[in-house]
Design an enzyme around this catalytic site. Structure first.
Site, PDB file in Angstrom:
ATOM      1  N   GLY A  64      -1.184 -29.368  18.899  1.00 19.56           N
ATOM      2  CA  GLY A  64      -1.000 -29.952  20.219  1.00 19.56           C
ATOM      3  C   GLY A  64      -1.235 -31.447  20.274  1.00 19.56           C
ATOM      4  O   GLY A  64      -1.724 -31.957  21.288  1.00 19.56           O
ATOM      5  N   GLY A  81      23.665 -23.969  24.553  1.00 16.07           N
ATOM      6  CA  GLY A  81      23.618 -23.381  23.218  1.00 16.07           C
ATOM      7  C   GLY A  81      24.881 -23.734  22.459  1.00 16.07           C
ATOM      8  O   GLY A  81      25.814 -24.328  23.010  1.00 16.07           O
ATOM      9  N   CYS A 117      25.058 -26.521  30.956  1.00 14.01           N
ATOM     10  CA  CYS A 117      25.840 -26.891  29.770  1.00 14.01           C
ATOM     11  C   CYS A 117      26.752 -25.724  29.375  1.00 14.01           C
ATOM     12  O   CYS A 117      27.706 -25.427  30.088  1.00 14.01           O
ATOM     13  CB  CYS A 117      24.912 -27.319  28.643  1.00 14.01           C
ATOM     14  SG  CYS A 117      25.761 -28.217  27.310  1.00 14.01           S
ATOM     15  N   HIS A 130      22.041 -31.608  31.624  1.00 13.77           N
ATOM     16  CA  HIS A 130      20.753 -30.934  31.424  1.00 13.77           C
ATOM     17  C   HIS A 130      19.716 -31.495  32.401  1.00 13.77           C
ATOM     18  O   HIS A 130      18.964 -32.417  32.054  1.00 13.77           O
ATOM     19  CB  HIS A 130      20.268 -31.122  29.983  1.00 13.77           C
ATOM     20  CG  HIS A 130      21.054 -30.372  28.971  1.00 13.77           C
ATOM     21  ND1 HIS A 130      20.696 -29.113  28.536  1.00 13.77           N
ATOM     22  CD2 HIS A 130      22.206 -30.691  28.324  1.00 13.77           C
ATOM     23  CE1 HIS A 130      21.588 -28.691  27.644  1.00 13.77           C
ATOM     24  NE2 HIS A 130      22.511 -29.626  27.500  1.00 13.77           N
ATOM     25  N   GLU A 167      16.941 -30.360  33.254  1.00 16.87           N
ATOM     26  CA  GLU A 167      15.561 -30.114  32.832  1.00 16.87           C
ATOM     27  C   GLU A 167      14.932 -31.336  32.172  1.00 16.87           C
ATOM     28  O   GLU A 167      13.702 -31.490  32.179  1.00 16.87           O
ATOM     29  CB  GLU A 167      15.493 -28.916  31.882  1.00 16.87           C
ATOM     30  CG  GLU A 167      16.135 -29.095  30.522  1.00 16.87           C
ATOM     31  CD  GLU A 167      17.600 -28.705  30.466  1.00 16.87           C
ATOM     32  OE1 GLU A 167      18.088 -28.392  29.358  1.00 16.87           O
ATOM     33  OE2 GLU A 167      18.261 -28.719  31.523  1.00 16.87           O
TER      34      GLU A 167
END
Length: 546
Positions: free
Chosen positions: A16, A351, A378, A516, A518
């Protein structure tokens, strides 16, 4: 003068470092400092753009079109810094740059070596990426002891020497494993990891010790003694159920204060009110929604890291706990869509490749026919167009030329020409290299008045990040529009289709976007598209339960 915080990792990988670096950046930013972050990856690939998601996880795309490590997504979500191609570089990029210089004759016939040429190039890249910041946090990928990381570690050792101790701080993240048979945490791996680092010439100033339980004070003192680190700078990082709790955890142990003191920075007190509000929203939801993620990389959820985080952000802003159900699209091909029953919404992400495509199309058909809220991103938008063409417009063999180059109805095709973010014309063909040749980065989109997309964004024009080489075929689009498909957004100048939707009379919430979204969501603001999607899921849930 920019000051540097170098973050290294030891014992094992995937501890992390990215979250720790991003959390420290959030703390320093809350103290009024201008912060940037850099990630140095030791692999020889030029970038992760052509790497399998199973190998690397998500590829995070920046505004300027760089395909980068997923840690840059954490950097943007935790801080207000915007990442670019200057914030992530690899061994492959460094060696390529040095070899190009050698071929040009920049080294005047000298023998090119790891020291000084490779290390100088690394230092130059770090300093270029850090320009304009008060503090630059530099994360070194991999684990201390890996042969691949040695040039990077040598470069930051040199920077520590050149810039001096008042301008550099070294943080080392390690693991304290708990051995059940002994009933105790073991400090020896940390001691050996620091020993390895010191043999390279780096003395850490701060240790971040990952553990699954509280580290006894005696053990922390022992670690301090054997690693030559001040006891107050041995900081425990306990496992947390949310990464958004980490900034407060580190602040409680005065990490930001220790760093500021080490770097001789006078800064205001940290204000974590925003983080406290976000964690409170996360811990006290009023609703729970179930959303199916239908994809092909579901065995490694890191492949969808920004997407899953964007859904968490949307939950924070709708007082909802978003429960993501990862569904393998190949399983739908084998067993049907029964696994989607009871879902409040369905999302098909991006993808590449033909595997699992028909399962995704079946999920889209289920969402359309059963009026379940649907978001296609996408490839998820492209397949929504394919499904509509097949089942509504009567084009039975409709397909993307990515999967069937000989189809009679190529509703999705290769983009051969487009404008990049600077207005320059980009051209591609089937023979183009795979690496770095997609339509990448922030691109403008004009939204159509009266559409759901226009209502969601509340603007006529938006900019979102892209990563694709196939697009809706404009020559067949008019036939699809005549059958009821709504083109809600187009790219100005090229008229590429950017968003599609179904009319509200046909479906309450059915949206596809070529970009995208996100990549620009963060916990502080969320993203309007995901917030609207979760609200639609809540409305569908309430309708079903009525």
């Amino acid at each position: 003068m920019t000051k540097y915080v170098f973050v290294t990792g030891g014992v094992v990988s995937s501890l992390g470092k990215g979250i720790a670096s991003a959390s420290l950046a959030a703390l320093l930013e809350s103290r009024g400092l201008r912060v940037t972050l850099l990630k140095l990856d030791p692999y020889i690939n030029v970038d992760p753009g052509t790497m399998s998601p199973f190998q690397h996880g998500e590829v995070f795309v920046t505004d300027d079109g760089a395909e980068t490590d997923l840690d840059l997504g954490h950097y943007e979500r935790f801080s207000s810094a915007r990442m670019s191609k200057r914030n992530n570089f690899t061994t492959g990029q460094i060696y390529k740059s040095v070899i190009d210089k050698e071929r040009r004759g920049d080294y005047l016939g000298g023998t090119v070596q790891v020291i000084p040429h490779i290390t100088d190039e690394i230092k130059l890249s770090i300093r270029e990426g850090a320009k304009g910041a008060d503090v630059a946090l530099v994360e070194i990928g991999g684990t201390v002891g890996d042969i691949e990381s040695l040039p990077f570690l040598e470069a930051i050792r040199q920077m520590g020497f050149e810039d001096g101790p008042a301008n550099t701080c070294f943080i080392h993240l390690t693991l304290l494993p708990y051995i059940p048979t002994a009933g105790e945490l073991k400090t020896k791996p940390t001691q050996h990891s620091v020993k390895e680092l010191r043999e390279i010439g780096i003395q850490p100033d701060i240790l971040l010790c990952r553990a699954d339980r509280e580290i006894p004070l005696d053990e922390r003192r022992k670690i301090a003694l054997f690693t030559n680190v001040r006891p107050e700078a041995v900081i425990e990082v306990l496992d947390a159920d949310s990464i958004y709790k980490i900034p407060a955890m580190l602040h409680e142990q005065m990490l930001d204060e220790i760093v500021c003191h080490k770097l001789n920075i006078l800064a205001r007190a940290a204000d974590l009110s925003v983080w406290k509000r976000l964690v409170d929203a996360l811990e006290h939801p009023e609703h729970t929604v179930n959303i199916a993620f239908v994809g092909k990389y579901v065995d490694l959820t890191e492949s969808y890291k920004s997407l899953s985080e964007a859904m968490i952000h949307a939950g924070m802003h709708t007082k909802s706990r978003v429960k993501i159900h990862y569904v393998d699209s190949e399983q739908i091909e084998k067993s049907g869509v029964d696994c989607l029953r009871g879902m409040d919404a369905i999302l098909v992400p991006g993808g590449f490749g033909k595997r699992g495509v028909e399962g995704k199309i079946a999920a889209i058909r289920y969402a359309r026919e059963n009026r379940v809220p649907y978001l296609g991103i996408c490839l998820g938008m492209q397949l929504a167009v394919v499904e509509f063409a097949r089942d509504v417009a009567g084009m039975a063999d409709a397909q993307s030329t990515e999967f069937d180059p000989t189809t009679n109805h190529p509703v999705i095709g290769l983009i051969t020409e487009w404008l990049d973010r600077t207005g320059q014309v980009e051209k591609r063909s089937e023979q183009s290299d795979l690496g770095g040749t997609m339509r990448l980065g922030g691109q403008p989109c004009t939204l159509k008045n009266g559409t759901l997309a226009r209502e969601i964004y509340g603007a006529d024009s938006i900019v979102e990040r892209h990563r694709h080489r196939y697009e809706v075929n404009n020559t067949l689009l008019s036939e699809l529009e005549a059958k009821g498909l709504v083109v809600a957004g187009r790219a100005p100048g090229t008229e590429l289709c950017e968003m599609v939707e179904l009319p509200p009379a046909v479906h309450p919430w059915f949206v596809g976007c070529q970009f995208h979204p996100e990549f620009t969501s963060n916990p502080r603001n969320g993203h309007p598209l995901f917030i609207s999607f979760v609200r639609a899921a809540l409305a569908h849930q309430q309708k079903d339960s009525a």
